[in-house]
Structure formats: structure tokens, C-alpha cells
Write a protein that holds these residues in place. Structure first.
Motif, PDB file in Angstrom:
ATOM      1  N   VAL A 127     -24.713-116.043   6.001  1.00  0.00           N
ATOM      2  CA  VAL A 127     -23.584-116.974   6.114  1.00  0.00           C
ATOM      3  C   VAL A 127     -23.143-117.529   4.765  1.00  0.00           C
ATOM      4  N   SER A 158     -20.479-110.203   6.303  1.00  0.00           N
ATOM      5  CA  SER A 158     -20.614-111.123   7.423  1.00  0.00           C
ATOM      6  C   SER A 158     -20.544-110.361   8.736  1.00  0.00           C
ATOM      7  N   LEU A 165     -19.202-111.462   1.468  1.00  0.00           N
ATOM      8  CA  LEU A 165     -19.663-112.764   0.967  1.00  0.00           C
ATOM      9  C   LEU A 165     -20.111-112.598  -0.478  1.00  0.00           C
TER      10      LEU A 165
END
Length: 509
Positions: A127, A158, A165
């Protein structure tokens, strides 16, 4: 392969439920996952000089430890690179203890093009953006030229959004478990996964009932039973009547493309509703498709009522402006009072750019009467931005979530087009199409898609299923033709695609 898509959080819940119910506990599920990875490497890369396993501290790393042990037992030269240590008492720590191979630091990671790299750093649950010490390792892996096998999902991608990310592994093969995640199918994730295979590791399918996924792969299993096949008692109006609205004399081709596509999708009758100045142009090109001069919204509504129209498509080539909005609002009022499908594309979307609330209010009225009308919007990204600029600009919001929120706001099924077309309904259901082909990137292709959806709606197919089926049929037709495809080729390919669906449905029943 199951059609449900699970978010990383839902996948974690599936793991938890599976461990609670058995027969496999956490270490056994990890053993099954690592075994699947090792099996693929042994079968696909038997000549690999060395296999480098990049292991993270979580369960993804645990899967990597299992794969490393099994590869070493098979006689493969395995080097395991890890920074940090699994949480004490975790399944990953148990897998590390059983591996009995030395742990090397990331500074010792120097792969050659003849090697294989196993990415077991993070998986789908990431995350946050990747930084040191993992980012330099990912850069080295991607630059090495060695094939990369990702465990679950390429690290840095992700699983929720398919977005990168910071930096991400570019895999040649991704081995994932139980169900796909949205990140496997949404771009750029789909591209970064390479080939994706889904493996059964022993999680029982009945956990899905507790999870309640509302996201699916848009494949025939999702909507096949809703396809409206004619029976011996069918006549043309029993199979639905589609009205397609034409633009002026210099912009009639889009409507005719959509009209013939609606007919090829099974509608029993199709009429092009044309302004006076374009009637002769349209008449020169139409045969099985009917033609009706229609200059005002009132004339359109009267014709629809008199001739039992069951769906309408407006937008392709119609022209942008207040005249278009007046037609759309009149058709929305008609749809609110009867079983009627309204498809809005192209100019019908752009015409509401400065006042999208007018459109949304009209579409809300359609859905206010249970079992009555329905609406489908078919925007590409540019058109989507005109109606939903805040959603288009929301950083970190996946295409899936953008389409879902747009459907809820607009009270319509939204088909957000692209190589990873998303179909979303106002009730929260959503599907990601999986069979797109780049050959569909040609002028008029979207008009054909809108016509197919209108044709299915006219026959009484529910809006979400009609939109999902239309997208799949459109893509399948394009894939069958391949290079050199132009939009005019697509309608003629639909009968063979539909026949294949019917035959496979009959053989599976």
C-alpha cells in the motif's frame, strides 16, 4: 478459473477463512503456493544457470522460501536474497527455518541474463511506495535481462488499483492464487504481470459467499445465461426495436454503423431516425435497417411509442449542443415510463459537459421505477473527464473505482472504455474486460460497441449484463479479424461470435 476478483483485503480474508475451515492450515497453504511457483520454474526454465529468489519479510517471502527449498531439492543452484527477517512465529518464519539455505543480502544480487529471478518481495498487499533497500534491487532485476517470475503480483504494483507504487517489477510470468486481483487486469498492472496463471492452492470456493465480492472478470460465465436467444415463436418486434439517431448529412456514417451492429446483435428491428436534411444520404445506404425522418424530440418520442421501440442510441455523429441535450432528456423521460434501454455515447455525453447534473437527474428518474427503464453510458477517457472531472483527476483512484463512483453518481451503467474496459453498475457491481485487442483502436469502433449494447438492451437483457456482453462480443470480433481491421468489418463478425456462444452454452447445459 473463477470469475470473481478479490481485493488484497478480501484475499487476506479468504486466507483466514480457509485456515479456519481447513483442511489446510497456513503453513500448508504456503507450501502449496511455493510448490506451484517451483513447478512453473522447473517446467519453463529447465536450462536456468541460477535462480535468484528475492524474498520479503511477509507471507510473499514465505512463498519464496518454499519455492527456493523445492528448487534446491531438485538440484537447481538457488540463491536467496533477503533484508530483514520474518515476524517471529509467522508462517514465513517456519518456511525460512525449513529452507536451510544461506540468506544473502541485496548487495550480493547480481543476476545474469541466463538466470531466473523469483520476485517474492511484497505481492498484492503493498500500500506504500517502494524505497530503499528494495527499489535498487527492483531496478537491477528489471535491467538484468533475466526472466522474472512474480509470486502473486509483481512487487511495487498495487493489487487494488493496478497502479505502480514508485517502482515495480516487470514480470514475464506471474503465479497467483485462488482468485485474480483487480491489479492483475487493470493497466499498467496487466502489462507488468506478463503471463498470469491462477493456481488452486486449496482455498475452498465457499469462502466467497462470506466475502461477497462485487467485482468480476467480464467473461461469458458472467452474463451468458442472459443472452436473449430467439425461439420458434419469435417475431421481429418480439426481438426488440432499436432506434439510432443520426446526425446531419455530413455525419451519418456513425449512426449507420451503430444501427447495423444493433441488428447483428439480435435486435428484430432497427430504425435510423434522421433529420430531414440527412434522409436522402441515409436512404442511399440502408436496406434491412429502416429509416424515419425525425426532426424534433417530440417526433422521436411519438415514433418510439407508436412503433414499440425498446431501446435507443444517441450520440454517434449526432452533433454537440442543446439540440442533443433536448433529445436525450426527452428519451430519458420516455425510458422512465416503460421498459426501455437508453444508450448514450460520444456527442450525447459531451453535450452535458457544462451541466452534468441535468443528465444525472434525468437518469435518476429512469431508475426510480423498479423494472422500468435503464441507461448505459459508454465514454472513453476524454468523455469521462467531461462528465466526471473530479473523478478523472483523483490521484491514486483506480479505473475500477472511478467507474464505480461514476455509475453511482449518474444512476447508469458506465462503460469506461480502453484496453482494460471497466463496466460498472450503480448498485456496486463491476467487471473488467479481459479480451481486448489493440486492433479495435480504429475510427468507428466505439459506434459499433454502442450499437451492440443497444441491440442487447432492446431484447430485454439487463443493463449491466448487456453492457458487459457487448464489450466482450465487440472485442472478440476484433480479435478474430486482427490486422487491418476497420469498424465496418466488426458487425459482420458478430454472427460467428454469437454462434460460438450459443454452441458452447448448449454443450455445457
Amino acid at each position: 478459473m473463477g470469475i470473481e476478483l478479490l481485493s488484497p483485503a478480501q484475499m487476506a480474508e479468504a486466507d483466514r477463512l480457509a485456515i479456519t475451515r481447513g483442511p489446510f492450515d497456513g503453513p500448508a497453504l504456503m507450501q502449496n503456493a511455493g510448490s506451484a511457483v517451483a513447478r512453473e520454474i522447473l517446467s519453463r526454465y529447465p536450462q536456468a544457470q541460477t535462480v535468484h529468489v528475492l524474498a520479503g519479510p511477509g507471507n510473499n517471502g514465505g512463498d519464496g522460501f518454499v519455492a527456493a527449498r523445492l528448487l534446491a531439492e531438485a538440484g537447481v543452484d538457488v540463491r536467496v536474497h533477503c533484508e530483514g527477517h520474518p515476524r517471529p512465529g509467522s508462517d514465513a518464519e517456519g518456511a525460512l527455518a525449513e529452507m536451510r539455505l544461506p540468506l544473502l543480502g541485496f548487495d550480493a544480487f547480481a543476476p545474469q541474463a541466463s538466470d531466473v529471478i523469483v520476485d517474492a518481495l511484497f505481492g498484492a498487499g503493498l500500500v506504500r511506495e517502494i524505497g530503499a533497500p528494495h527499489a535498487p534491487v527492483i531496478e537491477r532485476a528489471n535491467a538484468s535481462g533475466a526472466p522474472i517470475v512474480a509470486v502473486d503480483l509483481p512487487s511495487g504494483l498495487s493489487g487494488e488499483t493496478g497502479l505502480v507504487l514508485g517502482i515495480a517489477i516487470r514480470a514475464d510470468l506471474t503465479v497467483t492464487f485462488f482468485r485474480l486481483k483487480p491489479g492483475h487486469l487493470l493497466y499498467p498492472g496487466r502489462d507488468l504481470c506478463g503471463e498470469t496463471i491462477l493456481v488452486d492452492i486449496g482455498i475452498p470456493a465457499d469462502v466467497l459467499a462470506d466475502i461477497g465480492s462485487r467485482t468480476f472478470r467480464s467473461v461469458p460465465e458472467l452474463w451468458r445465461t442472459h443472452i436473449p436467444w430467439p425461439d420458434s415463436g419469435s417475431h421481429k418486434y418480439a426481438r426488440g426495436h432499436v432506434g439510432v439517431f443520426s446526425g446531419g448529412p455530413s455525419a451519418t456514417g456513425a449512426a449507420r454503423l451503430a444501427a447495423i451492429s444493433a441488428a447483428r446483435a439480435g435486435a428484430g428491428a432497427v430504425t435510423v431516425l434522421s433529420p430531414r436534411q440527412a434522409v436522402q444520404v441515409n436512404a442511399m445506404h440502408l436496406t434491412s435497417v429502416m429509416l424515419k425522418r425525425t426532426d424534433t424530440p417530440e417526433e422521436a418520442v411519438m415514433f418510439a411509442a407508436d412503433r414499440k421501440m425498446t431501446s435507443a442510441l444517441i450520440g454517434p455523429g449526432f452533433g454537440v449542443g442543446e439540440r442533443c441535450t433536448e433529445f436525450v432528456l426527452a428519451l430519458a423521460r420516455l425510458a422512465a415510463g416503460r421498459p426501455f434501454g437508453l444508450v448514450l455515447d460520444a456527442d450525447a455525453i459531451t453535450s452535458f459537459e457544462n451541466a452534468p447534473h441535468r443528465l444525472f437527474e434525468a437518469l435518476a428518474a429512469i431508475g426510480s421505477e423498479t423494472g422500468r427503464g435503464c441507461a448505459v453510458l459508454t465514454p472513453h477517457e476524454g468523455e469521462f473527464r467531461r462528465l466526471f472531472p473530479d473523478l478523472a483527476d483523483a490521484a491514486g483512484l483506480s479505473k475500477l473505482e472511478r467507474a464505480r463512483r461514476a455509475a453511482e453518481r449518474s444512476h447508469a451503467v458506465v462503460v469506461l472504455k480502453g484496453p482494460d474496459t471497466v463496466i460498472a453498475a450503480a448498485d456496486g457491481r463491476a467487471a473488467i474486460n479481459t479480451n481486448a485487442t489493440p486492433f479495435l483502436a480504429t475510427a468507428g469502433s466505439g459506434d459499433v460497441l454502442a450499437g451492440i449494447v443497444a441491440g442487447l438492451l432492446a431484447q430485454g437483457m439487463p443493463a449491466f449484463e448487456a453492457a458487459a456482453a457487448g464489450v466482450w462480443l465487440h472485442a472478440e470480433a476484433g480479435a478474430r479479424f486482427g490486422p487491418g481491421l476497420i469498424a465496418e468489418d466488426l458487425p459482420g463478425l458478430l454472427p460467428a461470435v454469437l454462434a460460438g456462444l450459443r454452441d458452447s452454452q448448449g454443450s455445457s447445459s
